[in-house]
Design a protein around this motif. Structure first.
Motif, PDB file in Angstrom:
ATOM      1  N   ALA A  23       0.867  -1.188   0.000  1.00 48.17           N
ATOM      2  CA  ALA A  23       0.000   0.000   0.000  1.00 48.17           C
ATOM      3  C   ALA A  23       0.898   1.231   0.000  1.00 48.17           C
ATOM      4  N   THR A  24       0.859   1.975  -1.094  1.00 52.93           N
ATOM      5  CA  THR A  24       1.842   3.036  -1.324  1.00 52.93           C
ATOM      6  C   THR A  24       1.369   4.417  -0.856  1.00 52.93           C
ATOM      7  N   LYS A  25       0.225   4.471  -0.166  1.00 52.88           N
ATOM      8  CA  LYS A  25      -0.271   5.802   0.232  1.00 52.88           C
ATOM      9  C   LYS A  25       0.663   6.506   1.217  1.00 52.88           C
ATOM     10  N   TYR A  26       1.541   5.742   1.874  1.00 54.14           N
ATOM     11  CA  TYR A  26       2.433   6.318   2.877  1.00 54.14           C
ATOM     12  C   TYR A  26       3.739   6.838   2.290  1.00 54.14           C
ATOM     13  N   ILE A  27       3.999   6.531   1.013  1.00 54.51           N
ATOM     14  CA  ILE A  27       5.348   6.796   0.484  1.00 54.51           C
ATOM     15  C   ILE A  27       5.314   7.514  -0.865  1.00 54.51           C
ATOM     16  N   GLY A  44      -0.203  -0.817  -4.544  1.00 51.65           N
ATOM     17  CA  GLY A  44      -1.634  -0.523  -4.457  1.00 51.65           C
ATOM     18  C   GLY A  44      -1.863   0.888  -3.960  1.00 51.65           C
ATOM     19  N   GLU A  45      -2.508   1.708  -4.778  1.00 47.15           N
ATOM     20  CA  GLU A  45      -2.848   3.071  -4.330  1.00 47.15           C
ATOM     21  C   GLU A  45      -4.339   3.129  -4.035  1.00 47.15           C
ATOM     22  N   ALA A 202      -6.130 -16.176   1.928  1.00 46.19           N
ATOM     23  CA  ALA A 202      -5.857 -14.988   1.110  1.00 46.19           C
ATOM     24  C   ALA A 202      -4.861 -15.336   0.007  1.00 46.19           C
ATOM     25  N   THR A 203      -5.089 -14.818  -1.193  1.00 44.98           N
ATOM     26  CA  THR A 203      -4.119 -14.988  -2.283  1.00 44.98           C
ATOM     27  C   THR A 203      -3.391 -13.675  -2.548  1.00 44.98           C
ATOM     28  N   ILE A 204      -3.952 -12.586  -2.028  1.00 45.79           N
ATOM     29  CA  ILE A 204      -3.325 -11.266  -2.143  1.00 45.79           C
ATOM     30  C   ILE A 204      -3.448 -10.586  -0.776  1.00 45.79           C
ATOM     31  N   VAL A 205      -2.335 -10.087  -0.240  1.00 45.57           N
ATOM     32  CA  VAL A 205      -2.419  -9.260   0.963  1.00 45.57           C
ATOM     33  C   VAL A 205      -2.022  -7.834   0.591  1.00 45.57           C
ATOM     34  N   ARG A 206      -2.693  -6.875   1.191  1.00 45.12           N
ATOM     35  CA  ARG A 206      -2.403  -5.459   0.927  1.00 45.12           C
ATOM     36  C   ARG A 206      -1.785  -4.889   2.191  1.00 45.12           C
ATOM     37  N   ILE A 207      -0.474  -4.663   2.140  1.00 42.42           N
ATOM     38  CA  ILE A 207       0.218  -4.281   3.367  1.00 42.42           C
ATOM     39  C   ILE A 207       0.916  -2.936   3.210  1.00 42.42           C
ATOM     40  N   GLY A 208       0.693  -2.068   4.180  1.00 38.12           N
ATOM     41  CA  GLY A 208       1.304  -0.744   4.175  1.00 38.12           C
ATOM     42  C   GLY A 208       2.271  -0.578   5.324  1.00 38.12           C
TER      43      GLY A 208
END
Ligand SMILES: *Cc1c(COP(=O)(O)O)cnc(C)c1O
Length: 214
Positions: A23-27, A44-45, A202-208
């Motif tokens: 999760a790229t919202k932080y960078i 992921g945005e 889960a097959t996809i995890v969204r990690i920030g």
């Protein structure tokens, strides 16, 4: 925030064979290149404007996913730039995606967001609506339904398991009922709860946050 190289590399191994979407919202864009150097190739945005800025500046080999709430009127800006839209949560949005995909002759991969815990504050279809959603999608030849996405409620981490499990069970039910759709992806799990989501399929995890440092 900044990429924590060691943690990213470790996380890529830990989540295998699931896909890690950072999760790229932080960078910013510079840090996205660092993610790529660590071998993390899915970004992921969750905001359209931020996505467009980063997308413009980024010239690497990575793939972009859209993971946040998507307004109908913004579909046209991202539809040809993202590999997967995780957050399809309304019939109006489905209509617009189909319309814009047709206009460009694209096949667009989507996940249907389900509000599995039936939270007032959360987006997504109710489980009970899913048959209607699948029927509706049969009239959308440009949309490819890869699977489901969910966000766990903000409760004690151990109690999220039941919601991940219910989402996997829903996917399995839909797969049996609608074999014409791919339905092979389950996007669930974030920094706090990804390991539970993985145990539940889960097959996809969204990690920030877990990937970055101050
Ligand atoms: C930010 C975000 C994440 C990651 O959240 P973290 O708690 O930072 O891991 C996952 N999914 C969506 C939709 C997000 O906006």
């Amino acid at each position: 925030m900044f990429v924590n190289d060691a943690v990213v590399k470790e996380m890529l191994e830990k989540v295998k064979p699931a896909k890690l979407v950072a999760a790229t919202k932080y960078i910013d864009e510079k840090e996205i290149e660092k993610l790529e150097n660590c071998g993390c190739l899915y970004f992921g945005e969750n905001r359209v404007q931020a996505f467009l800025e980063k997308y413009e500046q980024y010239h690497g080999q990575g793939h972009w996913h859209f993971i946040g709430t998507l307004q109908k009127n913004k579909v046209k800006y991202i539809i040809d730039k993202v590999e997967l839209i995780h957050s399809v949560n309304s019939f109006h949005l489905i209509d617009e995606l189909e319309k814009q995909a047709q206009k460009r002759g694209l096949k667009v991969h989507i996940l249907i967001q389900v509000n599995i815990a039936k939270e007032e504050s959360k987006h997504g279809f109710d489980e009970e609506e899913m048959d209607q959603v699948m029927e509706y999608l049969s009239h959308c030849p440009s949309l490819i339904v890869d699977g489901l996405m969910m966000m766990a409620p903000h409760i004690e981490v151990q109690q999220t398991r039941i919601y991940f499990r219910k989402t996997r069970e829903l996917l399995e039910t839909l797969k049996t009922k609608y074999p014409q759709y791919p339905l092979h992806e389950l996007s669930m799990g974030m920094s706090e709860d990804y390991y539970i989501a993985l145990e539940e399929g889960a097959t996809i995890v969204r990690i920030g946050r877990a990937l970055f440092k101050e």
